[in-house]
Design a protein around this motif. Structure first.
Motif, PDB file in Angstrom:
ATOM      1  N   LYS A   1       0.838  -1.214   0.000  1.00 57.08           N
ATOM      2  CA  LYS A   1       0.000   0.000   0.000  1.00 57.08           C
ATOM      3  C   LYS A   1       0.866   1.255   0.000  1.00 57.08           C
ATOM      4  N   ARG A   2       1.971   1.204   0.731  1.00 56.91           N
ATOM      5  CA  ARG A   2       2.898   2.334   0.768  1.00 56.91           C
ATOM      6  C   ARG A   2       3.447   2.620  -0.636  1.00 56.91           C
ATOM      7  N   LEU A   3       3.763   1.567  -1.377  1.00 54.24           N
ATOM      8  CA  LEU A   3       4.267   1.718  -2.738  1.00 54.24           C
ATOM      9  C   LEU A   3       3.202   2.299  -3.665  1.00 54.24           C
ATOM     10  N   ILE A   4       1.967   1.818  -3.519  1.00 55.34           N
ATOM     11  CA  ILE A   4       0.874   2.313  -4.359  1.00 55.34           C
ATOM     12  C   ILE A   4       0.638   3.795  -4.095  1.00 55.34           C
ATOM     13  N   ASP A   5       0.551   4.152  -2.802  1.00 49.43           N
ATOM     14  CA  ASP A   5       0.297   5.549  -2.441  1.00 49.43           C
ATOM     15  C   ASP A   5       1.427   6.462  -2.884  1.00 49.43           C
ATOM     16  N   GLY A   6       2.643   5.929  -2.957  1.00 48.11           N
ATOM     17  CA  GLY A   6       3.797   6.733  -3.373  1.00 48.11           C
ATOM     18  C   GLY A   6       3.985   6.810  -4.874  1.00 48.11           C
ATOM     19  N   GLY A   7       3.115   6.144  -5.639  1.00 52.39           N
ATOM     20  CA  GLY A   7       3.203   6.206  -7.094  1.00 52.39           C
ATOM     21  C   GLY A   7       4.300   5.363  -7.697  1.00 52.39           C
ATOM     22  N   PHE A   8       4.785   4.378  -6.942  1.00 52.43           N
ATOM     23  CA  PHE A   8       5.913   3.576  -7.412  1.00 52.43           C
ATOM     24  C   PHE A   8       5.621   2.854  -8.727  1.00 52.43           C
ATOM     25  N   PHE A   9       4.409   2.369  -8.911  1.00 53.76           N
ATOM     26  CA  PHE A   9       4.116   1.485 -10.042  1.00 53.76           C
ATOM     27  C   PHE A   9       3.840   2.224 -11.340  1.00 53.76           C
ATOM     28  N   GLY A  10       3.605   3.534 -11.293  1.00 53.29           N
ATOM     29  CA  GLY A  10       3.098   4.199 -12.479  1.00 53.29           C
ATOM     30  C   GLY A  10       1.661   3.755 -12.688  1.00 53.29           C
ATOM     31  N   ARG A  11       1.344   3.335 -13.915  1.00 54.60           N
ATOM     32  CA  ARG A  11       0.014   2.768 -14.160  1.00 54.60           C
ATOM     33  C   ARG A  11       0.043   1.274 -13.864  1.00 54.60           C
ATOM     34  N   ILE A  12      -0.804   0.845 -12.931  1.00 56.58           N
ATOM     35  CA  ILE A  12      -0.829  -0.570 -12.571  1.00 56.58           C
ATOM     36  C   ILE A  12      -1.545  -1.352 -13.660  1.00 56.58           C
ATOM     37  N   LEU A  13      -0.918  -2.438 -14.079  1.00 61.98           N
ATOM     38  CA  LEU A  13      -1.441  -3.252 -15.176  1.00 61.98           C
ATOM     39  C   LEU A  13      -2.153  -4.502 -14.686  1.00 61.98           C
ATOM     40  N   SER A  14      -1.494  -5.234 -13.781  1.00 61.67           N
ATOM     41  CA  SER A  14      -2.053  -6.524 -13.394  1.00 61.67           C
ATOM     42  C   SER A  14      -1.616  -6.923 -11.996  1.00 61.67           C
ATOM     43  N   VAL A  15      -2.389  -7.864 -11.422  1.00 63.23           N
ATOM     44  CA  VAL A  15      -2.101  -8.442 -10.114  1.00 63.23           C
ATOM     45  C   VAL A  15      -2.199  -9.954 -10.263  1.00 63.23           C
ATOM     46  N   ARG A  16      -1.208 -10.666  -9.738  1.00 64.83           N
ATOM     47  CA  ARG A  16      -1.256 -12.125  -9.747  1.00 64.83           C
ATOM     48  C   ARG A  16      -1.072 -12.621  -8.325  1.00 64.83           C
ATOM     49  N   GLY A  17      -2.024 -13.380  -7.851  1.00 61.98           N
ATOM     50  CA  GLY A  17      -1.974 -13.867  -6.482  1.00 61.98           C
ATOM     51  C   GLY A  17      -1.926 -15.381  -6.417  1.00 61.98           C
ATOM     52  N   GLU A  18      -1.134 -15.887  -5.475  1.00 55.85           N
ATOM     53  CA  GLU A  18      -1.062 -17.323  -5.214  1.00 55.85           C
ATOM     54  C   GLU A  18      -1.267 -17.544  -3.727  1.00 55.85           C
ATOM     55  N   PHE A  19      -2.301 -18.311  -3.402  1.00 54.64           N
ATOM     56  CA  PHE A  19      -2.561 -18.632  -1.998  1.00 54.64           C
ATOM     57  C   PHE A  19      -2.798 -20.118  -1.849  1.00 54.64           C
ATOM     58  N   GLY A  20      -2.275 -20.681  -0.756  1.00 57.40           N
ATOM     59  CA  GLY A  20      -2.648 -22.053  -0.438  1.00 57.40           C
ATOM     60  C   GLY A  20      -1.504 -22.884   0.087  1.00 57.40           C
ATOM     61  N   TYR A  21      -1.851 -24.093   0.468  1.00 57.33           N
ATOM     62  CA  TYR A  21      -0.916 -25.054   1.029  1.00 57.33           C
ATOM     63  C   TYR A  21      -1.603 -26.414   1.000  1.00 57.33           C
ATOM     64  N   TRP A  22      -0.845 -27.464   1.303  1.00 60.60           N
ATOM     65  CA  TRP A  22      -1.429 -28.795   1.292  1.00 60.60           C
ATOM     66  C   TRP A  22      -2.078 -29.075   2.643  1.00 60.60           C
ATOM     67  N   VAL A  23      -3.403 -29.262   2.619  1.00 57.41           N
ATOM     68  CA  VAL A  23      -4.123 -29.670   3.824  1.00 57.41           C
ATOM     69  C   VAL A  23      -4.236 -31.188   3.792  1.00 57.41           C
ATOM     70  N   PHE A  24      -3.683 -31.842   4.797  1.00 58.25           N
ATOM     71  CA  PHE A  24      -3.684 -33.298   4.810  1.00 58.25           C
ATOM     72  C   PHE A  24      -5.108 -33.845   4.802  1.00 58.25           C
ATOM     73  N   GLU A  25      -5.286 -34.936   4.113  1.00 62.15           N
ATOM     74  CA  GLU A  25      -6.607 -35.522   3.940  1.00 62.15           C
ATOM     75  C   GLU A  25      -7.190 -36.022   5.254  1.00 62.15           C
ATOM     76  N   GLY A  26      -6.324 -36.338   6.219  1.00 63.62           N
ATOM     77  CA  GLY A  26      -6.800 -36.785   7.520  1.00 63.62           C
ATOM     78  C   GLY A  26      -6.716 -38.275   7.742  1.00 63.62           C
ATOM     79  N   ASP A  27      -6.260 -39.044   6.731  1.00 64.69           N
ATOM     80  CA  ASP A  27      -6.177 -40.495   6.905  1.00 64.69           C
ATOM     81  C   ASP A  27      -4.884 -40.897   7.605  1.00 64.69           C
ATOM     82  N   TRP A  28      -3.754 -40.450   7.065  1.00 63.11           N
ATOM     83  CA  TRP A  28      -2.482 -40.847   7.687  1.00 63.11           C
ATOM     84  C   TRP A  28      -1.795 -39.709   8.425  1.00 63.11           C
ATOM     85  N   GLN A  29      -2.252 -38.470   8.190  1.00 62.44           N
ATOM     86  CA  GLN A  29      -1.825 -37.334   9.001  1.00 62.44           C
ATOM     87  C   GLN A  29      -3.039 -36.459   9.285  1.00 62.44           C
ATOM     88  N   GLU A  30      -3.102 -35.917  10.495  1.00 59.60           N
ATOM     89  CA  GLU A  30      -4.234 -35.106  10.908  1.00 59.60           C
ATOM     90  C   GLU A  30      -4.360 -33.861  10.039  1.00 59.60           C
TER      91      GLU A  30
END
Length: 383
Positions: free
Chosen positions: A152-181
């Protein structure tokens, strides 16, 4: 200094998020620092009332932290005129009903998201709160993460110029619960109980995109259940009826395009569990939970595609780390402080039930987009 006791009914504190982030790292942390100074000679002293269905768990938590008040009867707590604020972090499927009761009882409400199972119910909650004259707040914790505060500090300071795109990656492996909780409760994977990663995460992406880049105007999503069978807390197999992964494309007013992948079936090959890359005409940044790296236009190297030769340099080493330049407190605690100041000192605050309704709308449209296989516009909502 005058100390004012604020009694807060906290529903769902036996759950992971309700206990760790809201009770221990927010409300109890405020007590450890001597309360919340409002700046006018008043210090708010939060007095939590632990609320839930499991009496033995509530009693154990109260004894562990030296707290006096706990209850299993929500209606009885709401009828107590000394209770000022009702907070909910219990199961999504029961949230709308209990929040309606809290509003009808004249309590200020602060809640996890999603605020309801559908947009109509979420808007109704916002309308009821406004008509009752009670203050409302919805947890939007990711806005207060160090990495996103630096972004947010970068956006407010104009660092990016014109913003073109955002790419987000979220997640992790949640064990199924059979052999690990499993690291997440089984209800997260049952649609009939309010589960699903779209319902869980799309409200987050709505407020992150809305606050940092602008209003989301369209959504195109694919939600799927990659792992159809999981094992519950008792070691019994069950069918996963809710989506565990979602892939979304979001258009934002002004022309910014965001792509965000959300998955509980991905093994992490990134620095943090969530990362956002923002590309602009003048520079780019990659922000995670705590860290943020940048590459300015003037320092951008000139990669050349040549599959016949191995790379002799590290792309990651060509980025610069953004310094903290400030102390970052726990994001949940920071938003609790802002909400309490909103209620008791009239401070500005816009993360209310109407803002929460936008998140419900995003999840609803995401699931509809996936089911119908098409891009959907996001109408503006109001009371």
């Amino acid at each position: 200094m005058t100390r004012k006791t604020v009694r807060i009914a906290m529903n769902g504190v036996t759950g992971r998020m309700g206990y760790r982030q809201h009770l221990v790292r927010s409300i109890l942390a405020l007590r450890e620092q001597g309360g919340l100074d409002l700046g006018d000679g008043t210090v708010l002293w939060p007095e939590p009332i632990l609320v839930g269905r499991r009496e033995h768990a509530l009693k154990a938590l109260a004894e562990k932290h030296g707290l006096e008040h706990w209850a299993t009867d929500v209606d009885e707590v709401l009828a107590d005129e000394t209770v000022d604020i009702f907070f909910d972090a219990a199961m999504t499927s029961g949230r709308e009903e209990v929040l309606k009761k809290a509003i009808a009882a004249g309590k200020h409400v602060y809640t996890e998201k999603p605020t309801a199972v559908g947009l109509e119910g979420a808007i109704e909650l916002a309308r009821l709160a406004r008509e009752a004259g009670v203050k409302s707040g919805v947890v939007q914790d990711k806005l207060f993460l160090p990495g996103l505060l630096k972004l947010k500090r970068l956006i407010d300071g104009g660092f990016f110029g014109r913003i073109l795109s955002v790419r987000g990656e979220f997640g992790y492996w949640v064990f199924e619960g059979d052999w690990q909780e499993a690291q997440r409760p089984s209800w997260n994977y049952r649609a009939e109980d309010g589960g699903g990663i779209v319902v869980d995460m799309f409200p987050h992406w709505e407020y992150v995109l809305h606050e940092l880049f602008g209003r989301v105007t369209s959504v195109n999503a694919l939600a799927t259940t990659h792992i159809p069978t999981r094992w519950d807390e008792n070691g019994k197999p069950y069918s996963a009826t809710a989506d565990d992964s979602a892939y979304g494309i979001f258009e934002i007013e002004g022309g910014v395009v965001a792509q965000i992948n959300s998955s509980w079936d991905v093994r992490v090959n990134r620095d943090e569990l969530v990362e956002f890359q923002v590309d602009g005409t003048e520079g780019s940044a990659v922000a995670g939970l705590r860290n943020c790296r940048v590459q300015h236009r003037s320092a951008t190297p000139k990669p050349v595609w040549n599959p016949d030769l191995p790379a002799t340099y590290s792309f990651r080493d060509q980025w610069q780390e953004i310094p903290d330049n400030q102390e970052f407190d726990n994001g949940f605690k920071v938003q609790w402080e802002l909400f309490l100041k909103h209620v008791y000192a009239g401070a500005d605050y816009h993360w209310d039930l109407l803002a929460g309704a936008r998140g419900v709308q995003m999840a609803e449209l995401g699931l509809k987009s996936s089911a119908e296989g098409r891009r959907l516009d996001v109408p503006e909502i109001s009371l």
